[in-house]
Enzyme design. Structure first.
Site, PDB file in Angstrom:
ATOM      1  N   LYS A  18       0.856  -1.191   0.000  1.00 19.06           N
ATOM      2  CA  LYS A  18       0.000   0.000   0.000  1.00 19.06           C
ATOM      3  C   LYS A  18       0.889   1.238   0.000  1.00 19.06           C
ATOM      4  O   LYS A  18       1.769   1.368   0.847  1.00 19.06           O
ATOM      5  CB  LYS A  18      -0.896   0.011   1.240  1.00 19.06           C
ATOM      6  CG  LYS A  18      -1.690   1.302   1.433  1.00 19.06           C
ATOM      7  CD  LYS A  18      -2.408   1.314   2.771  1.00 19.06           C
ATOM      8  CE  LYS A  18      -1.450   1.381   3.947  1.00 19.06           C
ATOM      9  NZ  LYS A  18      -0.734   2.682   4.026  1.00 19.06           N
ATOM     10  N   ASP A 153      -6.262   0.371   8.444  1.00 20.31           N
ATOM     11  CA  ASP A 153      -5.803   0.279   7.054  1.00 20.31           C
ATOM     12  C   ASP A 153      -6.308  -0.958   6.323  1.00 20.31           C
ATOM     13  O   ASP A 153      -6.140  -1.059   5.101  1.00 20.31           O
ATOM     14  CB  ASP A 153      -4.269   0.281   6.998  1.00 20.31           C
ATOM     15  CG  ASP A 153      -3.668   1.656   7.225  1.00 20.31           C
ATOM     16  OD1 ASP A 153      -4.440   2.632   7.304  1.00 20.31           O
ATOM     17  OD2 ASP A 153      -2.431   1.752   7.329  1.00 20.31           O
TER      18      ASP A 153
END
Length: 303
Positions: A18, A153
């Site tokens: 990410k 997240d």
């Protein structure tokens, strides 16, 4: 992760890195959680999760960074992969659905505690893989809620597509027009504590992330990105001076934009094309052979 999957497992799910192209801290809730606005994309490189039905639950690890996982990685409380298994199993059991024993294998290709969402991506990949292995499905909203239980997240890592995340990370807006970038990821292999970085953040309420309308070209996107920032970068640099060295290495290698991802210590450089990115990665690796350096591409619109 090998393109043909992890040997010996019926199913392999990619857990892409990410990348926070921008991360603005815009407030703090009464419970202490920080409010964020982040432009996020995902890389073609990352960890991998192997899954197979088994007689009893089993967990194994391989990969370059497997030795860096803490001893608690094999305990449920300290491992997002195992926590994802257990959270999903409980959810399915509450609906009277089977969720049998499974062998989970983590191929740990990304540095630990590096600001590129390795653990969160691993958890998201585990949720998706187990739903497939167990022949189950959940409403997207419910799956997102389970993901949020695992970490702020994790929901954004479920689809691996460009997005803007707001709130504590749970308010997600897809950004289908974000271009795919040639990118180099560099980490000096020093772990940075996210809680400590947030504690060192002096200002908790900063200007919001503003995404201009009608961004039709890569050049326009790069100009917009240049006006954004990562509010965690100054405190992370104060905590770990090596981040400055990483940024300088990327700048010297010709990156058009350099920024830290997440809470660090990974920094990324955007390059004009894959050839430039590969040459930059080779140059940095030659001068810093102990660093993690990877040229790759991000998810997004081609052309």
């Amino acid at each position: 992760m090998r393109p043909d999957g992890i040997a010996g497992f019926a199913l392999t799910i990619a857990a892409p890195a990410k990348i926070n192209l921008a991360l603005h801290v815009v407030g703090q809730r009464a419970d202490g959680h920080h409010l964020l606005e982040s432009l996020v994309t995902f890389a073609e490189c990352g960890d991998g999760i192997g899954l197979a039905a088994a007689e009893a639950d089993h967990f194994t690890v391989s990969g370059r960074f497997a030795p860096d996982l803490s001893p608690s990685a094999e305990n449920t409380s300290g491992n997002l992969v195992l926590r994802a298994r257990d959270v999903l199993r409980r959810e399915l059991a509450s609906q009277g659905r089977a969720a049998g024993p499974v062998h989970l294998h983590l191929e740990k290709n990304l540095p630990v505690a590096s600001g590129i969402g390795g653990g969160s991506a691993d958890a998201a990949a585990t949720l998706r893989g187990l739903l497939s292995l167990w022949g189950a499905s959940l409403e997207p909203a419910r799956l997102g809620s389970l993901a949020l239980e695992l970490g702020a997240d994790v929901p954004m890592c479920l689809d691996g597509r460009p997005l803007i995340a707001r709130g504590i990370g749970e308010e997600i807006t897809s950004i289908p027009d974000l271009p795919s970038f040639a990118i180099v990821l560099v980490n000096p292999l020093v772990e940075v504590s996210t809680p400590v970085v947030f504690r060192l953040l002096i200002r908790k309420s900063n200007p919001p992330l503003v995404l201009p309308e009608n961004l039709r070209s890569t050049a326009a996107w790069l100009a917009a990105l240049a006006s954004m920032r990562n509010d965690l970068e100054p405190p992370a640099r104060a905590l770990e001076p090596m981040i400055e060295a990483v940024s300088t290495a990327l700048e010297d290698a010709g990156a058009t934009l350099v920024r830290m991802s997440g809470s660090g210590a990974t920094c990324f450089g955007l390059f004009a094309d894959e050839k430039s990115a590969s040459l930059a990665a080779e140059t940095i690796s030659a001068s810093q052979p102990r660093w993690y350096v990877r040229a790759t591409r991000t998810a997004g619109k081609s052309g």
